[in-house]
Design a protein around this motif. Structure first.
Motif, PDB file in Angstrom:
ATOM      1  N   PRO A  39      -2.325 -30.948  15.913  1.00  0.00           N
ATOM      2  CA  PRO A  39      -2.334 -30.695  17.367  1.00  0.00           C
ATOM      3  C   PRO A  39      -2.889 -31.862  18.182  1.00  0.00           C
ATOM      4  O   PRO A  39      -2.540 -32.018  19.356  1.00  0.00           O
ATOM      5  CB  PRO A  39      -3.245 -29.463  17.501  1.00  0.00           C
ATOM      6  N   LEU A  40      -3.744 -32.686  17.565  1.00  0.00           N
ATOM      7  CA  LEU A  40      -4.312 -33.823  18.275  1.00  0.00           C
ATOM      8  C   LEU A  40      -3.407 -35.051  18.210  1.00  0.00           C
ATOM      9  O   LEU A  40      -3.390 -35.866  19.127  1.00  0.00           O
ATOM     10  CB  LEU A  40      -5.685 -34.166  17.686  1.00  0.00           C
ATOM     11  N   VAL A  41      -2.645 -35.165  17.133  1.00  0.00           N
ATOM     12  CA  VAL A  41      -1.796 -36.336  16.934  1.00  0.00           C
ATOM     13  C   VAL A  41      -0.439 -36.183  17.620  1.00  0.00           C
ATOM     14  O   VAL A  41       0.114 -37.155  18.131  1.00  0.00           O
ATOM     15  CB  VAL A  41      -1.613 -36.610  15.424  1.00  0.00           C
ATOM     16  N   ARG A  42       0.094 -34.968  17.654  1.00  0.00           N
ATOM     17  CA  ARG A  42       1.431 -34.765  18.206  1.00  0.00           C
ATOM     18  C   ARG A  42       1.576 -35.261  19.646  1.00  0.00           C
ATOM     19  O   ARG A  42       2.585 -35.892  19.984  1.00  0.00           O
ATOM     20  CB  ARG A  42       1.822 -33.278  18.118  1.00  0.00           C
ATOM     21  N   PRO A  43       0.589 -35.008  20.539  1.00  0.00           N
ATOM     22  CA  PRO A  43       0.742 -35.552  21.902  1.00  0.00           C
ATOM     23  C   PRO A  43       0.845 -37.069  21.925  1.00  0.00           C
ATOM     24  O   PRO A  43       1.564 -37.634  22.757  1.00  0.00           O
ATOM     25  CB  PRO A  43      -0.537 -35.073  22.608  1.00  0.00           C
ATOM     26  N   ILE A  44       0.150 -37.731  21.000  1.00  0.00           N
ATOM     27  CA  ILE A  44       0.246 -39.193  20.922  1.00  0.00           C
ATOM     28  C   ILE A  44       1.636 -39.598  20.460  1.00  0.00           C
ATOM     29  O   ILE A  44       2.269 -40.491  21.022  1.00  0.00           O
ATOM     30  CB  ILE A  44      -0.820 -39.759  19.971  1.00  0.00           C
ATOM     31  N   SER A  46      -9.607 -44.310  15.920  1.00  0.00           N
ATOM     32  CA  SER A  46      -8.983 -45.491  16.521  1.00  0.00           C
ATOM     33  C   SER A  46      -7.997 -46.129  15.545  1.00  0.00           C
ATOM     34  O   SER A  46      -6.950 -46.646  15.960  1.00  0.00           O
ATOM     35  CB  SER A  46     -10.048 -46.499  16.948  1.00  0.00           C
ATOM     36  N   LEU A  47      -8.301 -46.066  14.256  1.00  0.00           N
ATOM     37  CA  LEU A  47      -7.385 -46.589  13.236  1.00  0.00           C
ATOM     38  C   LEU A  47      -6.130 -45.732  13.139  1.00  0.00           C
ATOM     39  O   LEU A  47      -5.023 -46.251  12.949  1.00  0.00           O
ATOM     40  CB  LEU A  47      -8.094 -46.663  11.882  1.00  0.00           C
ATOM     41  N   VAL A  48      -6.281 -44.414  13.261  1.00  0.00           N
ATOM     42  CA  VAL A  48      -5.121 -43.519  13.254  1.00  0.00           C
ATOM     43  C   VAL A  48      -4.196 -43.836  14.416  1.00  0.00           C
ATOM     44  O   VAL A  48      -2.972 -43.985  14.251  1.00  0.00           O
ATOM     45  CB  VAL A  48      -5.577 -42.040  13.311  1.00  0.00           C
ATOM     46  N   VAL A  49      -4.758 -43.953  15.607  1.00  0.00           N
ATOM     47  CA  VAL A  49      -3.951 -44.255  16.795  1.00  0.00           C
ATOM     48  C   VAL A  49      -3.263 -45.608  16.655  1.00  0.00           C
ATOM     49  O   VAL A  49      -2.065 -45.751  16.954  1.00  0.00           O
ATOM     50  CB  VAL A  49      -4.832 -44.227  18.064  1.00  0.00           C
ATOM     51  N   VAL A  61       0.246 -48.138  23.300  1.00  0.00           N
ATOM     52  CA  VAL A  61      -0.639 -47.264  22.528  1.00  0.00           C
ATOM     53  C   VAL A  61      -1.505 -48.090  21.576  1.00  0.00           C
ATOM     54  O   VAL A  61      -2.669 -47.758  21.328  1.00  0.00           O
ATOM     55  CB  VAL A  61       0.180 -46.209  21.753  1.00  0.00           C
ATOM     56  N   LEU A  62      -0.955 -49.187  21.061  1.00  0.00           N
ATOM     57  CA  LEU A  62      -1.744 -50.059  20.191  1.00  0.00           C
ATOM     58  C   LEU A  62      -2.956 -50.619  20.942  1.00  0.00           C
ATOM     59  O   LEU A  62      -4.073 -50.647  20.405  1.00  0.00           O
ATOM     60  CB  LEU A  62      -0.881 -51.200  19.659  1.00  0.00           C
ATOM     61  N   LEU A  63      -2.747 -51.056  22.170  1.00  0.00           N
ATOM     62  CA  LEU A  63      -3.866 -51.565  22.964  1.00  0.00           C
ATOM     63  C   LEU A  63      -4.910 -50.478  23.191  1.00  0.00           C
ATOM     64  O   LEU A  63      -6.122 -50.755  23.183  1.00  0.00           O
ATOM     65  CB  LEU A  63      -3.356 -52.105  24.300  1.00  0.00           C
ATOM     66  N   ALA A  64      -4.457 -49.233  23.390  1.00  0.00           N
ATOM     67  CA  ALA A  64      -5.393 -48.119  23.554  1.00  0.00           C
ATOM     68  C   ALA A  64      -6.193 -47.904  22.269  1.00  0.00           C
ATOM     69  O   ALA A  64      -7.411 -47.690  22.312  1.00  0.00           O
ATOM     70  CB  ALA A  64      -4.639 -46.849  23.929  1.00  0.00           C
ATOM     71  N   GLY A  65      -5.510 -47.973  21.124  1.00  0.00           N
ATOM     72  CA  GLY A  65      -6.202 -47.817  19.849  1.00  0.00           C
ATOM     73  C   GLY A  65      -7.212 -48.925  19.599  1.00  0.00           C
ATOM     74  O   GLY A  65      -8.326 -48.668  19.113  1.00  0.00           O
ATOM     75  N   THR A  89      -8.687 -50.707  21.909  1.00  0.00           N
ATOM     76  CA  THR A  89      -9.793 -50.524  22.864  1.00  0.00           C
ATOM     77  C   THR A  89     -10.781 -49.485  22.343  1.00  0.00           C
ATOM     78  O   THR A  89     -12.007 -49.680  22.411  1.00  0.00           O
ATOM     79  CB  THR A  89      -9.244 -50.084  24.234  1.00  0.00           C
ATOM     80  N   ALA A  90     -10.247 -48.385  21.812  1.00  0.00           N
ATOM     81  CA  ALA A  90     -11.119 -47.373  21.204  1.00  0.00           C
ATOM     82  C   ALA A  90     -11.858 -47.957  20.011  1.00  0.00           C
ATOM     83  O   ALA A  90     -13.043 -47.649  19.778  1.00  0.00           O
ATOM     84  CB  ALA A  90     -10.294 -46.156  20.779  1.00  0.00           C
ATOM     85  N   GLY A  91     -11.181 -48.819  19.260  1.00  0.00           N
ATOM     86  CA  GLY A  91     -11.830 -49.469  18.117  1.00  0.00           C
ATOM     87  C   GLY A  91     -12.966 -50.371  18.551  1.00  0.00           C
ATOM     88  O   GLY A  91     -14.039 -50.387  17.925  1.00  0.00           O
ATOM     89  N   ALA A  92     -12.751 -51.123  19.629  1.00  0.00           N
ATOM     90  CA  ALA A  92     -13.816 -51.988  20.146  1.00  0.00           C
ATOM     91  C   ALA A  92     -15.008 -51.157  20.603  1.00  0.00           C
ATOM     92  O   ALA A  92     -16.175 -51.532  20.386  1.00  0.00           O
ATOM     93  CB  ALA A  92     -13.283 -52.832  21.302  1.00  0.00           C
ATOM     94  N   ALA A  93     -14.722 -50.000  21.232  1.00  0.00           N
ATOM     95  CA  ALA A  93     -15.808 -49.108  21.657  1.00  0.00           C
ATOM     96  C   ALA A  93     -16.569 -48.578  20.446  1.00  0.00           C
ATOM     97  O   ALA A  93     -17.803 -48.462  20.476  1.00  0.00           O
ATOM     98  CB  ALA A  93     -15.243 -47.960  22.477  1.00  0.00           C
ATOM     99  N   SER A  94     -15.847 -48.262  19.376  1.00  0.00           N
ATOM    100  CA  SER A  94     -16.519 -47.752  18.176  1.00  0.00           C
ATOM    101  C   SER A  94     -17.398 -48.820  17.535  1.00  0.00           C
ATOM    102  O   SER A  94     -18.466 -48.517  16.996  1.00  0.00           O
ATOM    103  CB  SER A  94     -15.474 -47.245  17.170  1.00  0.00           C
ATOM    104  N   ILE A  95     -16.950 -50.075  17.604  1.00  0.00           N
ATOM    105  CA  ILE A  95     -17.771 -51.175  17.093  1.00  0.00           C
ATOM    106  C   ILE A  95     -19.047 -51.294  17.919  1.00  0.00           C
ATOM    107  O   ILE A  95     -20.151 -51.461  17.375  1.00  0.00           O
ATOM    108  CB  ILE A  95     -16.981 -52.498  17.113  1.00  0.00           C
ATOM    109  N   ALA A  96     -18.909 -51.179  19.250  1.00  0.00           N
ATOM    110  CA  ALA A  96     -20.081 -51.263  20.132  1.00  0.00           C
ATOM    111  C   ALA A  96     -21.063 -50.135  19.838  1.00  0.00           C
ATOM    112  O   ALA A  96     -22.288 -50.350  19.814  1.00  0.00           O
ATOM    113  CB  ALA A  96     -19.633 -51.214  21.592  1.00  0.00           C
TER     114      ALA A  96
END
Length: 219
Positions: A123-128, A173-176, A188-192, A194-201
């Motif tokens: 349900p979380l992946v399908r909208p993506i 972020s890796l899934v996205v 969508v890759l840029l969004a993923g 960006t989320a990855g950079a936030a997770s690193i922070a």
């Protein structure tokens, strides 16, 4: 295990262009892969990846990221994040074929656990997935894909770090990012990423807080 992206064969000329064939959804593809190769309770990683077909780097990142979203004890990422470090490092180095150590390729995953993870996350992946379409093709040149691989390697390092409340964020972020790579969707890759950079922070902040706490304890 050696694997590589398999280029689509050229089609014979036609009077009218065929309708585009959309890739099967992530959940259907993974469930089909988990159900193949007999009725044993577990399936090897190499069997799952072989069943998924081309674009092996993207599928490998997706599969191993999903494994890290399965509930597990704190510290388990010291093991489960290692394949992601290996895959993303090869991507960053510009490898043309995916290689996995035998100990990882032959490692078996519970079919039930894999199915539960896919069904729970569907349900979380399908909208993506519904938003995915080829965009920003310049992100998928060989040079830029190496840069993307380096960034995903950094996210995998954050995932590898065994700290509370930091594992799910980089894994997502890796899934996205993997879904975006599969459909060549640069937006969508840029969004993923960006989320990855936030997770690193977040990981760096948690590490800094832990080190500051340890230092104050001994002062």
């Amino acid at each position: 295990m050696d694997g590589g992206g398999i280029e689509d064969g050229a089609e014979s000329p036609r009077m009218t262009a065929p309708a585009p064939v959309r890739r099967a959804s992530m959940s259907r593809s993974l469930l089909r892969a988990a159900n193949q190769r007999g009725e044993e309770e577990s399936v090897s990683v190499e069997a799952v990846l072989a069943s998924l077909g081309d674009r092996s780097f993207s599928w490998a990142i997706l599969v191993f990221a999903l494994v890290n979203l399965i509930p597990a004890p704190l510290g388990s990422t010291l093991v489960t994040a290692v394949p992601l470090l290996i895959v993303t490092a090869q991507m960053a180095l510009g490898a043309h074929h995916l290689w996995l150590p035998r100990v990882i390729a032959r490692r078996r995953v519970s079919r039930k656990a894999l199915k539960r993870a896919v069904i729970r996350l569907r349900p979380l992946v399908r909208p993506i997935e519904r938003t995915l379409k080829p965009r920003r093709p310049w992100l998928f040149t060989a040079r830029n894909e190496r840069i993307v691989g380096a960034m995903l390697f950094a996210v995998s390092v954050a995932l590898f770090t065994p700290l509370p409340l930091t594992g799910a964020f980089p894994a997502w972020s890796l899934v996205v990012s993997a879904l975006a790579l599969l459909d060549r969707d640069g937006t969508v890759l840029l969004a993923g990423l960006t989320a990855g950079a936030a997770s690193i922070a977040v990981t760096v902040a948690v590490v800094a807080a832990v080190l500051a706490g340890v230092e104050s304890f001994f002062v």
